[in-house]
Design a protein around this motif. Sequence first.
Motif, PDB file in Angstrom:
ATOM      1  N   LEU A 239      38.949 -13.339 -72.170  1.00 21.17           N
ATOM      2  CA  LEU A 239      39.393 -11.947 -72.186  1.00 21.17           C
ATOM      3  C   LEU A 239      38.553 -11.053 -71.284  1.00 21.17           C
ATOM      4  O   LEU A 239      38.805  -9.858 -71.194  1.00 21.17           O
ATOM      5  CB  LEU A 239      39.367 -11.400 -73.619  1.00 21.17           C
ATOM      6  CG  LEU A 239      40.347 -12.052 -74.601  1.00 21.17           C
ATOM      7  CD1 LEU A 239      40.211 -11.446 -75.985  1.00 21.17           C
ATOM      8  CD2 LEU A 239      41.781 -11.917 -74.097  1.00 21.17           C
TER       9      LEU A 239
ATOM     10  N   SER B  43      39.010 -12.578 -82.181  1.00 20.56           N
ATOM     11  CA  SER B  43      39.251 -13.382 -80.972  1.00 20.56           C
ATOM     12  C   SER B  43      38.421 -14.656 -80.907  1.00 20.56           C
ATOM     13  O   SER B  43      38.663 -15.499 -80.038  1.00 20.56           O
ATOM     14  CB  SER B  43      39.029 -12.569 -79.686  1.00 20.56           C
ATOM     15  OG  SER B  43      37.674 -12.574 -79.271  1.00 20.56           O
TER      16      SER B  43
ATOM     17  N   THR C  41      45.786  -7.320 -82.314  1.00 20.44           N
ATOM     18  CA  THR C  41      46.534  -8.280 -81.506  1.00 20.44           C
ATOM     19  C   THR C  41      46.468  -9.666 -82.132  1.00 20.44           C
ATOM     20  O   THR C  41      47.452 -10.410 -82.133  1.00 20.44           O
ATOM     21  CB  THR C  41      45.979  -8.319 -80.069  1.00 20.44           C
ATOM     22  OG1 THR C  41      46.130  -7.031 -79.475  1.00 20.44           O
ATOM     23  CG2 THR C  41      46.723  -9.337 -79.217  1.00 20.44           C
ATOM     24  N   SER C  42      45.311 -10.027 -82.693  1.00 21.72           N
ATOM     25  CA  SER C  42      45.177 -11.342 -83.320  1.00 21.72           C
ATOM     26  C   SER C  42      46.083 -11.488 -84.538  1.00 21.72           C
ATOM     27  O   SER C  42      46.409 -12.603 -84.944  1.00 21.72           O
ATOM     28  CB  SER C  42      43.721 -11.582 -83.725  1.00 21.72           C
ATOM     29  OG  SER C  42      43.366 -10.802 -84.861  1.00 21.72           O
TER      30      SER C  42
ATOM     31  N   GLY D  91      33.951  -7.641 -73.945  1.00 16.72           N
ATOM     32  CA  GLY D  91      35.130  -7.865 -74.769  1.00 16.72           C
ATOM     33  C   GLY D  91      34.747  -8.320 -76.169  1.00 16.72           C
ATOM     34  O   GLY D  91      33.579  -8.297 -76.558  1.00 16.72           O
TER      35      GLY D  91
ATOM     36  N   ALA E  29      41.636  -6.031 -79.997  1.00 19.73           N
ATOM     37  CA  ALA E  29      41.691  -7.479 -80.172  1.00 19.73           C
ATOM     38  C   ALA E  29      42.021  -7.854 -81.612  1.00 19.73           C
ATOM     39  O   ALA E  29      42.724  -8.837 -81.866  1.00 19.73           O
ATOM     40  CB  ALA E  29      40.365  -8.101 -79.756  1.00 19.73           C
TER      41      ALA E  29
ATOM     42  N   ILE F 112      37.735  -5.264 -73.282  1.00 24.19           N
ATOM     43  CA  ILE F 112      38.684  -5.100 -74.389  1.00 24.19           C
ATOM     44  C   ILE F 112      37.895  -4.804 -75.660  1.00 24.19           C
ATOM     45  O   ILE F 112      37.019  -5.561 -76.059  1.00 24.19           O
ATOM     46  CB  ILE F 112      39.535  -6.366 -74.573  1.00 24.19           C
ATOM     47  CG1 ILE F 112      40.445  -6.557 -73.365  1.00 24.19           C
ATOM     48  CG2 ILE F 112      40.366  -6.281 -75.856  1.00 24.19           C
ATOM     49  CD1 ILE F 112      41.250  -7.835 -73.394  1.00 24.19           C
TER      50      ILE F 112
END
Length: 259
Positions: free
Chosen positions: A22, A208, A130-131, A16, A127, A122
Amino acid sequence: MNDTTATGAVTLVGAGPGDPELLTLKAVRALQAATLVLADDLVGDEVLALASPRARIVHVGKRGGCRSTPQAFIEKLMISAAREGEQVVRLKGGDPFVFGRGGEEVERLRAAGVPVAVVNGITAGLAAVTSLGVPLTHREHAQGVVFVTGHPRRGGEGPDWHSLAQAARQSRLTLVIYMGVRGVAAIQQQLLAALPAETPAAVVQRASLPGQRHAVTTLGELAATIEREQLASPSVIVVGDVLRGVAAVRAQPARTRAG
């Protein structure tokens, strides 16, 4: 296929983007069953701590612009260890099959008669967006997504950025560019041949992780923003209208994620 019967096996595991929470359950189980872990440079200590205490951990760093362990050496090490009965985990940042050379390694292991499995992780591109609190696809803004490398194979041709830009504009696609920071000026220039300068863009460094930094800007200001904010690898560049939800895409200085 080689007639040598492997008594061990190799599992390519996606670690990830860095946050150990995650990881998938399957990835954790593979780490706990491993006797040898071959870890990429971007895999953090918190992820490695999940490996079995009996596992040997060997760092086989591979990062653009830095001295790297030769790929052929890594492949030979996996094959020889599996033939000696080891349960080998090849631990890669992100997903093994997204710019992780997982395809090459699977082919080499199968040709050598070594049992191999893959555990997905992931990928950093997912990521990263999404962050920022936005999606990769959206019914109103993006009908698809393209993952593309900004670091072509040595001696090989890079992506056709002009064609990608045309496709992104015509089909409303989000472009997610891995390893593109070093060549961002040339990438930006070619994308601008088909995309408006005001197209939203973002750069996310160390997605992340507690030290994550990001900047939201426009395609026309992308290279200047990266230079001004001193954003560096490992970073993901995102270009597309899905970013319009990030503070109305005002040019934002780099921000650091709280730990």
